[in-house]
Design an enzyme around this catalytic site. Structure first.
Site, PDB file in Angstrom:
ATOM      1  N   HIS A  62       0.775  -1.234   0.021  1.00 21.41           N
ATOM      2  CA  HIS A  62      -0.008   0.039  -0.049  1.00 21.41           C
ATOM      3  C   HIS A  62       0.751   1.416  -0.034  1.00 21.41           C
ATOM      4  CE1 HIS A  62      -0.095   1.982   3.955  1.00 21.41           C
ATOM      5  NE2 HIS A  62       0.603   0.825   4.465  1.00 21.41           N
ATOM      6  N   CYS A  63       0.247   2.476  -0.221  1.00 23.03           N
ATOM      7  CA  CYS A  63       0.765   3.635  -0.363  1.00 23.03           C
ATOM      8  C   CYS A  63      -0.137   4.543   0.260  1.00 23.03           C
ATOM      9  CB  CYS A  63       1.576   4.017  -1.571  1.00 23.03           C
ATOM     10  SG  CYS A  63       0.455   4.022  -2.839  1.00 23.03           S
ATOM     11  N   ARG A  64       0.098   5.923  -0.357  1.00 23.23           N
ATOM     12  CA  ARG A  64      -1.007   7.064   0.216  1.00 23.23           C
ATOM     13  C   ARG A  64      -2.373   6.811  -0.481  1.00 23.23           C
ATOM     14  NH1 ARG A  64      -1.876  11.651  -2.055  1.00 23.23           N
ATOM     15  NH2 ARG A  64      -3.130  13.412  -0.601  1.00 23.23           N
ATOM     16  N   GLY A  66      -2.738   4.577  -3.765  1.00 21.55           N
ATOM     17  CA  GLY A  66      -2.375   3.535  -4.512  1.00 21.55           C
ATOM     18  C   GLY A  66      -1.705   3.512  -5.846  1.00 21.55           C
ATOM     19  N   ILE A  91      -3.999   4.293   2.038  1.00 26.41           N
ATOM     20  CA  ILE A  91      -4.134   4.498   3.452  1.00 26.41           C
ATOM     21  C   ILE A  91      -5.278   5.694   3.310  1.00 26.41           C
ATOM     22  CG2 ILE A  91      -2.258   6.327   3.629  1.00 26.41           C
ATOM     23  CD1 ILE A  91      -1.731   4.952   6.266  1.00 26.41           C
TER      24      ILE A  91
END
Length: 101
Positions: A62-64, A66, A91
């Site tokens: 995951h990241c901020r 996608g 997230i």
């Protein structure tokens, strides 16, 4: 293959043992994280050897939002990883889901 924040939250809430990685930058991780292992996207090539044993296992990234995790997933898939899952919405979507609950 992607994973929804709903599915991820359910699995985290159930205490599942996940191969879970965060590809954001360190300062973003320090502000807010979901308990994933931090490997910033730019450093991912340096960590392939340690991920190698997971080549056929599920890996959740995951990241901020996608986007970076999508790039990370494509990169790992190009190296032969077979079960990499990108968290849709990242997230931001995860925290939004928590606020609705």
């Amino acid at each position: 293959m992607d994973i929804t924040v709903e599915e991820l939250k359910e699995r985290l809430d159930n205490g599942e043992e996940l191969n879970f990685y965060d590809v954001r930058e360190e300062h973003e991780f320090e502000e807010d994280n979901l308990g994933a292992i931090l490997i910033p996207l730019a450093e991912l090539p340096d960590h392939v050897a340690e991920l190698e044993p997971l080549k056929d296992s599920e890996i959740i990234i995951h990241c901020r939002s996608g986007a970076r995790s999508g790039k990370a997933a494509k990169y790992l898939e190009s190296l032969g990883f077979t079960n990499v899952r990108n968290v849709l919405g990242g997230i931001l979507a995860y925290r939004e889901l928590e606020e609705e609950a």
